[in-house]
Scaffold this motif. Structure first.
Motif, short mmCIF file in Angstrom:
data_model
loop_
_atom_site.label_atom_id
_atom_site.label_comp_id
_atom_site.label_asym_id
_atom_site.label_seq_id
_atom_site.Cartn_x
_atom_site.Cartn_y
_atom_site.Cartn_z
N UNK A 26 26.88 86.16 -84.37
CA UNK A 26 25.19 85.84 -84.97
C UNK A 26 24.63 86.90 -84.61
N UNK A 27 24.59 87.04 -83.25
CA UNK A 27 24.35 88.21 -82.42
C UNK A 27 23.95 89.61 -82.77
N UNK A 28 25.28 89.92 -82.97
CA UNK A 28 25.69 91.33 -83.64
C UNK A 28 25.31 91.90 -84.48
N UNK A 29 25.24 90.40 -85.72
CA UNK A 29 24.59 91.08 -87.24
C UNK A 29 23.37 91.50 -87.11
N UNK A 30 22.52 90.59 -86.51
CA UNK A 30 21.23 90.54 -85.92
C UNK A 30 21.26 92.14 -84.98
N UNK A 31 21.43 92.67 -84.03
CA UNK A 31 21.67 94.01 -83.97
C UNK A 31 21.84 94.54 -84.43
N UNK A 32 22.51 94.85 -85.10
CA UNK A 32 23.00 96.13 -86.14
C UNK A 32 23.08 95.69 -87.38
N UNK A 33 22.53 95.02 -88.05
CA UNK A 33 21.89 95.49 -90.00
C UNK A 33 20.26 94.55 -89.44
N UNK A 34 19.69 94.02 -88.86
CA UNK A 34 18.39 93.39 -88.44
C UNK A 34 18.48 92.25 -89.31
N UNK A 35 19.56 91.07 -89.28
CA UNK A 35 19.16 90.27 -90.54
C UNK A 35 19.61 89.27 -90.60
N UNK A 237 20.47 79.76 -79.43
CA UNK A 237 21.36 79.80 -78.14
C UNK A 237 20.98 81.71 -78.11
N UNK A 238 20.82 81.91 -79.79
CA UNK A 238 20.38 83.94 -80.03
C UNK A 238 18.79 83.35 -79.39
N UNK A 239 17.99 83.01 -78.99
CA UNK A 239 16.47 82.25 -78.97
C UNK A 239 16.32 82.61 -77.04
N UNK A 240 17.36 81.02 -76.75
CA UNK A 240 17.78 81.77 -75.35
C UNK A 240 17.48 82.72 -75.11
N UNK A 241 18.43 83.66 -75.36
CA UNK A 241 19.23 85.18 -74.86
C UNK A 241 18.52 86.15 -75.30
N UNK A 242 17.65 86.40 -77.08
CA UNK A 242 17.10 87.67 -77.13
C UNK A 242 17.52 87.49 -77.81
N UNK A 243 17.34 87.64 -79.38
CA UNK A 243 18.17 88.17 -80.61
C UNK A 243 18.58 90.18 -79.90
N UNK A 244 19.69 90.10 -80.24
CA UNK A 244 20.40 90.38 -80.71
C UNK A 244 21.03 90.96 -79.01
N UNK A 245 20.95 90.15 -78.42
CA UNK A 245 21.77 90.62 -76.45
C UNK A 245 22.61 89.71 -76.81
N UNK A 246 24.15 91.04 -76.45
CA UNK A 246 24.91 89.91 -76.34
C UNK A 246 25.41 89.32 -75.23
N UNK A 247 25.14 90.50 -73.82
CA UNK A 247 24.79 89.36 -72.54
C UNK A 247 24.36 87.56 -72.78
N UNK A 248 22.76 88.15 -73.80
CA UNK A 248 22.10 87.20 -73.97
C UNK A 248 22.81 85.95 -73.68
N UNK A 249 23.26 86.29 -75.24
CA UNK A 249 23.86 85.02 -76.05
C UNK A 249 25.49 84.41 -74.87
N UNK A 250 25.73 85.19 -73.97
CA UNK A 250 26.65 84.90 -73.24
C UNK A 250 26.36 83.87 -72.60
N UNK A 294 9.93 93.30 -76.41
CA UNK A 294 8.95 93.12 -77.58
C UNK A 294 9.43 94.58 -77.93
N UNK A 295 9.80 95.71 -77.45
CA UNK A 295 10.37 96.97 -78.32
C UNK A 295 11.87 97.33 -78.18
N UNK A 296 12.18 97.12 -77.29
CA UNK A 296 13.80 97.52 -77.02
C UNK A 296 14.80 97.29 -78.31
N UNK A 297 15.43 98.01 -78.40
CA UNK A 297 16.12 97.58 -79.74
C UNK A 297 18.07 97.79 -78.84
N UNK A 298 18.36 97.65 -78.58
CA UNK A 298 20.05 97.67 -78.44
C UNK A 298 21.26 96.21 -78.48
N UNK A 299 22.28 97.00 -78.00
CA UNK A 299 23.47 96.58 -78.78
C UNK A 299 24.23 96.09 -77.37
#
Length: 299
Positions: A26-35, A237-250, A294-299
């Motif tokens: 879920x995190x990977x898809x949101x990070x790349x596709x923003x969906x 889990x995605x909300x706790x780690x931060x949307x779009x953050x792989x290490x955050x998901x872990x 708020x502003x960072x967008x990375x994978x």
């Protein structure tokens, strides 16, 4: 009390591993596709249904039982290869650039379709086949007998984290994904085929979800309704780690896994509430998640 620490930690790690497979896709898809893909939980349960069906077929034909391990991986690959490109091209692609509300409505419709499709194909009965778990046997850790299969789950989760980081940082595909994540318009202007990147990224997310469902089958089986439960948990889990953050998901998976197991050990009636209590506690302190900003967008 000390005798309970080791099984508590091991059970938490095993629980976190299964949660992670669903959340990282879920995190990977949101990070790349923003969906925001609400249907992600259904892809998890479809992977479980396919894996259970193939393993049951292997058992019924009295084939080599070790083929069940191949079946778990093959099921995830099969689901990703079929549903990944199909869903991305036919539906998800039309949500790019739309508001989050539109994305949620469209992918929720997809979730309902996939749930009904599961009932049509696999029926409404539960499926369970524990051959992979039985074949690996048990080990004694700190005087506590533990399933080797659960240790395998933890090792698989670690491999996925390392593999994703190596893919993103040390391969050409990873550099292309990073370019698309950083600036989609600029990536298109220099000739990167963003549509191809989106298909690959979405299919990889489907693979991770289906792999989680397949690996969960030998431990807990698969039943109708699992997709909805997984979807809500993956979003927590995605909300706790931060949307779009792989290490955050872990890290978030570890927190949720520990919270669930601790509740089971101490207050079993709070098992279902514990993950969301942990999410609430984190978001009160870090509204954008542990690794989000708020502003960072990375994978």
């Amino acid at each position: 009390m000390s005798n309970a620490i080791i099984p508590l930690l091991l059970d938490s790690l095993a629980s976190a591993a299964l949660i992670f497979f669903a959340a990282v896709g879920l995190t990977l898809v949101f990070s790349v596709l923003r969906v925001l893909n609400v249907a992600h939980g259904s892809l998890y349960s479809i992977g479980g249904y396919v894996a259970a069906s193939v393993c049951l077929f292997i058992a019924s034909r009295q084939l080599n039982p070790y083929l069940s391990f191949v079946a778990l991986l093959f099921s995830a690959v099969f689901v990703a290869a079929i549903l990944g490109p199909l869903i991305e091209r036919s539906l998800v692609r039309w949500t790019y650039g739309k508001s989050e509300a539109v994305q949620i409505l469209i992918t929720f419709g997809l979730f309902l379709i996939l749930e009904d499709l599961q009932r049509l194909v696999f029926g409404v009965q539960s499926l369970y086949e524990d051959s992979p778990m039985r074949l690996l046997g048990t080990s004694s850790i700190g005087g506590v007998v533990y399933l080797n299969y659960q240790i395998l789950l933890v090792a698989m989760a670690v491999l996925v984290v390392v593999g994703l980081r190596l893919l993103i940082n040390h391969t050409r595909l990873g550099r292309l994904i990073t370019a698309v994540v950083t600036d989609r318009e600029m990536a298109q202007s220099i000739g990167i085929d963003t549509n191809r990147i989106f298909i690959l990224a979405f299919s990889l997310g489907v693979f991770l979800a289906a792999l989680g469902g397949a690996l969960a089958t030998p431990t807990s089986g698969i039943a109708p309704g699992l997709g909805a439960d997984t979807m809500v948990l993956a979003f927590a889990v995605a909300a706790i780690g931060g949307l779009g953050q792989i290490e955050g998901a872990a890290v978030a998976s570890l927190i949720v896994g520990f919270a669930r197991v601790l509740a089971i050990y101490l207050v079993p009636s709070l098992d279902a509430v514990a993950p969301y209590a942990a999410m609430l506690a984190v978001l009160l302190i870090r509204p954008y998640g542990l690794f989000g900003s708020v502003t960072a967008r990375r994978i």
